[in-house]
Design a protein around this motif. Structure first.
Motif, PDB file in Angstrom:
ATOM      1  N   ALA A   1       0.836  -1.204   0.000  1.00 11.61           N
ATOM      2  CA  ALA A   1       0.000   0.000   0.000  1.00 11.61           C
ATOM      3  C   ALA A   1       0.874   1.258   0.000  1.00 11.61           C
ATOM      4  N   ALA A   2       1.984   1.209   0.700  1.00 11.39           N
ATOM      5  CA  ALA A   2       2.867   2.383   0.782  1.00 11.39           C
ATOM      6  C   ALA A   2       3.505   2.689  -0.579  1.00 11.39           C
ATOM      7  N   GLN A   3       3.910   1.663  -1.311  1.00 12.48           N
ATOM      8  CA  GLN A   3       4.544   1.916  -2.612  1.00 12.48           C
ATOM      9  C   GLN A   3       3.549   2.579  -3.568  1.00 12.48           C
ATOM     10  N   VAL A   4       2.300   2.124  -3.517  1.00 12.11           N
ATOM     11  CA  VAL A   4       1.277   2.734  -4.371  1.00 12.11           C
ATOM     12  C   VAL A   4       1.171   4.225  -4.069  1.00 12.11           C
ATOM     13  N   GLU A   5       1.179   4.540  -2.786  1.00  5.88           N
ATOM     14  CA  GLU A   5       1.056   5.937  -2.379  1.00  5.88           C
ATOM     15  C   GLU A   5       2.242   6.776  -2.862  1.00  5.88           C
ATOM     16  N   TYR A   6       3.465   6.235  -2.736  1.00  5.16           N
ATOM     17  CA  TYR A   6       4.646   6.962  -3.204  1.00  5.16           C
ATOM     18  C   TYR A   6       4.483   7.348  -4.672  1.00  5.16           C
ATOM     19  N   LEU A   7       4.018   6.412  -5.469  1.00  3.52           N
ATOM     20  CA  LEU A   7       3.906   6.667  -6.908  1.00  3.52           C
ATOM     21  C   LEU A   7       2.786   7.655  -7.209  1.00  3.52           C
ATOM     22  N   GLU A   8       1.672   7.488  -6.527  1.00  6.55           N
ATOM     23  CA  GLU A   8       0.540   8.391  -6.768  1.00  6.55           C
ATOM     24  C   GLU A   8       0.886   9.849  -6.461  1.00  6.55           C
ATOM     25  N   ASN A   9       1.767  10.047  -5.487  1.00  4.47           N
ATOM     26  CA  ASN A   9       2.035  11.406  -5.038  1.00  4.47           C
ATOM     27  C   ASN A   9       3.263  12.056  -5.655  1.00  4.47           C
ATOM     28  N   HIS A  10       4.013  11.336  -6.470  1.00  6.02           N
ATOM     29  CA  HIS A  10       5.282  11.908  -6.921  1.00  6.02           C
ATOM     30  C   HIS A  10       5.074  12.899  -8.070  1.00  6.02           C
ATOM     31  N   ASP A  11       5.844  13.990  -8.002  1.00 14.46           N
ATOM     32  CA  ASP A  11       5.695  15.060  -8.989  1.00 14.46           C
ATOM     33  C   ASP A  11       6.046  14.639 -10.405  1.00 14.46           C
ATOM     34  N   LEU A  12       6.953  13.685 -10.536  1.00 11.38           N
ATOM     35  CA  LEU A  12       7.378  13.310 -11.891  1.00 11.38           C
ATOM     36  C   LEU A  12       6.455  12.282 -12.544  1.00 11.38           C
ATOM     37  N   ILE A  13       5.459  11.823 -11.798  1.00 11.67           N
ATOM     38  CA  ILE A  13       4.478  10.894 -12.362  1.00 11.67           C
ATOM     39  C   ILE A  13       3.186  11.672 -12.600  1.00 11.67           C
ATOM     40  N   PRO A  14       2.708  11.778 -13.835  1.00 11.89           N
ATOM     41  CA  PRO A  14       1.499  12.563 -14.111  1.00 11.89           C
ATOM     42  C   PRO A  14       0.332  12.106 -13.239  1.00 11.89           C
ATOM     43  N   ASP A  15      -0.512  13.066 -12.874  1.00 12.91           N
ATOM     44  CA  ASP A  15      -1.615  12.769 -11.958  1.00 12.91           C
ATOM     45  C   ASP A  15      -2.615  11.774 -12.516  1.00 12.91           C
ATOM     46  N   ASP A  16      -2.762  11.748 -13.830  1.00 14.03           N
ATOM     47  CA  ASP A  16      -3.779  10.863 -14.391  1.00 14.03           C
ATOM     48  C   ASP A  16      -3.272   9.443 -14.642  1.00 14.03           C
ATOM     49  N   VAL A  17      -2.072   9.127 -14.174  1.00 12.98           N
ATOM     50  CA  VAL A  17      -1.590   7.746 -14.283  1.00 12.98           C
ATOM     51  C   VAL A  17      -2.281   6.913 -13.209  1.00 12.98           C
ATOM     52  N   SER A  18      -2.872   5.797 -13.611  1.00 11.67           N
ATOM     53  CA  SER A  18      -3.529   4.881 -12.665  1.00 11.67           C
ATOM     54  C   SER A  18      -2.475   4.049 -11.948  1.00 11.67           C
ATOM     55  N   VAL A  19      -2.574   3.961 -10.607  1.00  8.47           N
ATOM     56  CA  VAL A  19      -1.608   3.158  -9.848  1.00  8.47           C
ATOM     57  C   VAL A  19      -2.377   2.156  -8.979  1.00  8.47           C
ATOM     58  N   THR A  20      -2.049   0.888  -9.088  1.00  5.55           N
ATOM     59  CA  THR A  20      -2.731  -0.161  -8.331  1.00  5.55           C
ATOM     60  C   THR A  20      -1.681  -1.105  -7.764  1.00  5.55           C
ATOM     61  N   GLY A  21      -1.964  -1.699  -6.602  1.00  4.49           N
ATOM     62  CA  GLY A  21      -0.994  -2.623  -6.011  1.00  4.49           C
ATOM     63  C   GLY A  21      -1.611  -3.963  -5.677  1.00  4.49           C
ATOM     64  N   TYR A  22      -0.821  -5.023  -5.802  1.00  3.30           N
ATOM     65  CA  TYR A  22      -1.266  -6.372  -5.439  1.00  3.30           C
ATOM     66  C   TYR A  22      -0.157  -7.088  -4.685  1.00  3.30           C
ATOM     67  N   VAL A  23      -0.585  -8.051  -3.853  1.00  5.62           N
ATOM     68  CA  VAL A  23       0.384  -8.945  -3.219  1.00  5.62           C
ATOM     69  C   VAL A  23       0.246 -10.301  -3.878  1.00  5.62           C
ATOM     70  N   TYR A  24       1.332 -10.806  -4.436  1.00  4.41           N
ATOM     71  CA  TYR A  24       1.334 -12.145  -5.033  1.00  4.41           C
ATOM     72  C   TYR A  24       1.678 -13.147  -3.943  1.00  4.41           C
ATOM     73  N   GLU A  25       0.797 -14.140  -3.762  1.00  6.65           N
ATOM     74  CA  GLU A  25       1.032 -15.144  -2.720  1.00  6.65           C
ATOM     75  C   GLU A  25       1.833 -16.311  -3.309  1.00  6.65           C
ATOM     76  N   VAL A  26       3.076 -16.450  -2.918  1.00 13.41           N
ATOM     77  CA  VAL A  26       3.878 -17.563  -3.452  1.00 13.41           C
ATOM     78  C   VAL A  26       3.325 -18.896  -2.971  1.00 13.41           C
ATOM     79  N   GLU A  27       2.602 -18.894  -1.864  1.00 17.31           N
ATOM     80  CA  GLU A  27       2.070 -20.142  -1.326  1.00 17.31           C
ATOM     81  C   GLU A  27       0.806 -20.599  -2.057  1.00 17.31           C
ATOM     82  N   SER A  28       0.151 -19.693  -2.793  1.00 15.46           N
ATOM     83  CA  SER A  28      -1.087 -20.086  -3.471  1.00 15.46           C
ATOM     84  C   SER A  28      -1.044 -19.844  -4.973  1.00 15.46           C
ATOM     85  N   GLY A  29      -0.109 -19.009  -5.420  1.00 18.15           N
ATOM     86  CA  GLY A  29      -0.065 -18.686  -6.836  1.00 18.15           C
ATOM     87  C   GLY A  29      -1.137 -17.687  -7.256  1.00 18.15           C
ATOM     88  N   HIS A  30      -1.734 -16.982  -6.292  1.00 19.83           N
ATOM     89  CA  HIS A  30      -2.765 -15.997  -6.608  1.00 19.83           C
ATOM     90  C   HIS A  30      -2.349 -14.599  -6.158  1.00 19.83           C
TER      91      HIS A  30
END
Lengths: 192, 192, 192, 192, 192, 192, 192, 192
Positions: free
Chosen positions: G147-176
């Protein structure tokens, strides 16, 4: 009745087996002129299947009198309306100097090449005052050579004017075709 | 280390892409001389894969000066030790009379064929006193023609004596190769 | 409900397993009469799947009394409306003379063939004044033989007049069917 | 040399195409006698491939004079050493009474069946005092019928004594073969 | 945006993993009650995929109190609207007499079976005056048994009246399902 | 002879179709006790093929009197030597409170549950003083429940002492099996 | 003409090979920022094919200055409009304490880490008063980190505001994949 | 017992899911440093499968402080012993001038780039007197750039001396890797 579909198969086989004497052209009305090099997947590179095109191949993919003979026959009698020339990088015709090739030939016949019939089935064939090196046709630059072959075919009297002639260089190093002169690989290594 | 197997791949690609100038022969050291007909699956019929053999193809699978040029180059410079000739049934070379072909050519150039360069890249090439029909090389009997091409190659000075030369007729009606003269299909219809 | 699709499967199986007594014909309402030779892929050659056609096969694909019995039953009771005869090249029936075959049979029974029941389940069956060679039915020409079998079926009183009868010769040397007399392979070797 | 493997292919094709006149037996030296029913996958049920076995098929898989003719030829001239009989459940030969079949035949010829040639190619063939129903051979019990056909073949003078004869019933309802009399499906529904 | 299709996958996984507590029924709203025999491909025989149906299996595919417990739960809480019972031929429940089974059990516990808890997690469970053989439920006739299980389910108070109940017998000898009593295999061996 | 391999197939089919009465055990001598949930690919999860194992499944994968009946039969009469219990996450048995389930049942029978036969085929079966909730067996913790089922089987008098009993929890959210208590997914989200 | 479809292939190859300098964006206009862990099938997990997305990967899938550099370049010059962050369970960044990592680094350089250039190509780069542990960025909780990495990207000046940013956790134990905080596996083990 | 092979599967899954905290290295003990370009099939080009190698990717495949952080962690804590750098032709880093890139960035932040945190999670990180263009790292020649990255890694104090470092250029125009400087495609167009 089942025999109707069987008859269709019987007729299709007859059309295939006696295609030439029944006056049926190739499926794409196409003649390819390509180098005989073992690395050129001519049909795959052009997207062709069995039956689509006649394929002339010789050393270098050069327009010789044999190409003219073959192209004249198919454009005038077999309804062929398109010719595609395929030359390729690392062609054997670029692997030695004219001198080295002629010397090798002379050593082979152990004497004078003038005494050798160039065409064993047509001993009268000769190259007049031309040099043997001109007959052998080594190549300096593959893109220039390809463009030249296209021009020879476009301008020859025995090839109808409305036959389409196109040329490509097949890159053995990449497995792709390019238009003569468009060397993509040389344009992508440095800052624009 | 992984880079060792990567390096093997890099080297194999270099061998393939620069095969001719590195002096590497075809995988089977073979030259095929076949007809350019669209129905001949040359590689499949002979069990060949990409890289195995150089493949010369012209109208009729005839031994012309261009075949001699190509065969001399590969047997002397590229370590080729075998030639296989493939002719085929229902060849276009059997689909018309000599007269009809020449007449058609004359109509095409709208004048005298003597004024036409047989070889646009080598205008000095000429056939002396021979007739144009001899240059065109129509065929009467495909098995006899195949045997004759083998002989031309076996006897030519520019082809080393120890090169193996074999000929086959590909049957478009059956999809099989036969040795010249062995027409199986004509032997199985009646009581022995 | 799932049981509805299960019921469909149960019913389809019942139709298959009790097809004959439920009065369901073959899928193509077809009877094939072919030679028993091991090289004839009868179903593949005619484009048939399991369930499509009844397939009668005997030595030579000849119309015998057993063929008449089988064809009469299927055309009259099982709704069969078409018969296709398949003979083939290199048939065993063309591999010996009448005399050689009869001599062999005589040696086998070590005595008089007249004492042998031709039909072990129907000892009363006999061939009257006909010769044993006529019963064996060796073949001289496969195309003529095929045409003759078609005629026998077309004219027989126990085969309804509206049953379609067609004949083909399967070429073991090419893997293709031909109509009787249309020997493509003999027409493609020489100049037209 | 490549031509050596090509020659092997050419020879193999010749052996296949002229197998009978070259005296080459079937691959398994086997004759199958089966019913012509459209639901019997004869080759699959016995594990056979093209070339393995000759396959005789008629209505009912009955041993008729035509079976004897075909079996005698293959065992004596084509080196066949084994015969397998395949009958099957729900056979058409069990789908009607003798009377119904004969009545139908009489209606078909619109008159006297005695005037009809049982064998159109051999008009002399007749069944003497036997009834037409005996010639038609309807079946009461498929397992008993199968065992009887095996016996007919084992005892016939024109079939060599050392030929192996075996019989199976193919179950259309299960897709499996059984030995005659071994009706597995009837043994598994109730408490032992 | 790509994250939209990723989100769909994330949601689908959540629906699958928390299906029961989210109140999502099985895909076909189906409960199967089948025998635990190793030869029954329950899903394939009924055309089911993972997710389609809950599958209850016990010795014999019998309706026990555990079936009632399981069926009541799924029909009342998981929206199941259909039950299919699958019994099968050669069931182990038909492989011995009641006496032999009880004797074996007695030998196993080396004493009085009355002292054994039938249900280890619910020791209060008992069968009153019934005999142990009634609890074991050996089977005399598989078709009759299948019909009886269907009836038990249709009449039970804890199974809603509008639940569809159907029964089939899976034939291990043929790989097919049949409706109880429809023994196709017994109907195809003799003359109709 | 071909009939020898055919006979092998006939015998193999007989062994399969009459396996139980011939006394042939399952291929792995294994009984699985699993939940009836539609998301459990029991065979795939355990690496089993058709024929390998008997598979008992009920609501929750609980050891009931029906499990004891089934397991006693297979371990004592069918040579089964191993039992594997498979419970799973998000089991329906964890989706409601005891009270809610019993209330629902009461509403369903519209009256007193005491008047309902728990086992319709064995009305004498009853649970004495136990509560209906104990008979329904809802679950609090899936890992604890799995361990308990293993213990019930290991200690029961009708299951031979040398039968191996093992339990696993199948994770519907990951598609993997775990040993009871080994919740990998809860151990990998935070710093060690 | 065939050359038209060949030309299409030639052009498509040119577009692919010179995509960047021709100003063609990735097929999905997507940048993925993921951990470099060997167990993350980034393309498969997100449903991506070659050509679809640029994929940034580093230790932990953390937003560093290198991520900002890379993301700024692609969003501003290559028309990228979406960023997806993929972190994963059992990340190496959670496998040790800050102290242990720093101690190990110090041992490695055998002296003072302050003397080491963090960026060998840009020695001027330094972290001022921050601790080396902050630069290493070990992780306590993977969902919070994502969640924190998503926030860093959403708020950075060099990344345009209209860029969509989404985050996921990949579970190595389930493959999902899961959304941060939605730990399905922890919610399915106990009674609701 | 079957549970033994099931246990193997359970253990293998645990090793995979908790690989990092159990101290298990990648299968090939390899770190790849590659460009994030969407046309680079990193795993296929190097012959890698899931689990084989950690894969760092950024804009240009440049050795930044983030690469050093990631490489130091894996070589010191995860037993990685080899690094392979993969740069590629037509890299986006060669698609513009330094000036154009910086101008674009300035326009994006609409003011002074000095006020922007290069690393949002580590605001103290700065590049001292270096220019922003040095931080962006545009590329003039891809082969030279690749060789330079290898050198940076080989010489860095935080990368153990015995780690193997190799670099390749992936040709997007051919789909092949080359060693830096070995531009095969430029050597095969002209006479040697």
């Amino acid at each position: 009745h089942v025999h109707e579909s069987v008859d269709e198969g019987v007729d299709a086989r007859d059309d295939w087996a006696r295609r030439r004497r029944k006056g049926i052209p190739t499926d794409k009305q196409l003649l390819v002129v390509a180098c005989m090099d073992e690395r050129i997947p001519v049909e795959d590179a052009l997207g062709l299947s069995l039956g689509d095109a006649q394929i002339y191949r010789n050393a270098g993919g050069k327009v010789t009198d044999d190409v003219i003979r073959s192209a004249a026959l198919t454009t005038q009698y077999f309804d062929t309306t398109e010719i595609i020339v395929v030359n390729h990088t690392d062609c054997g015709m670029m692997s030695a100097s004219d001198e080295d090739v002629i010397e090798g030939f002379e050593a082979a016949v152990d004497g004078d090449l003038d005494d050798v019939d160039l065409d064993p089935a047509l001993p009268e064939l000769n190259i007049g005052d031309a040099s043997l090196a001109e007959w052998v046709r080594m190549t300096d630059d593959i893109d220039a050579a390809c463009a030249a072959q296209v021009e020879y075919l476009e301008n020859h009297d025995l090839i109808p004017d409305d036959v389409s002639v196109t040329g490509y260089v097949y890159e053995v190093e990449s497995g792709h075709l390019r238009r003569p002169g468009e060397r993509v690989a040389e344009q992508v290594n440095e800052r624009v």
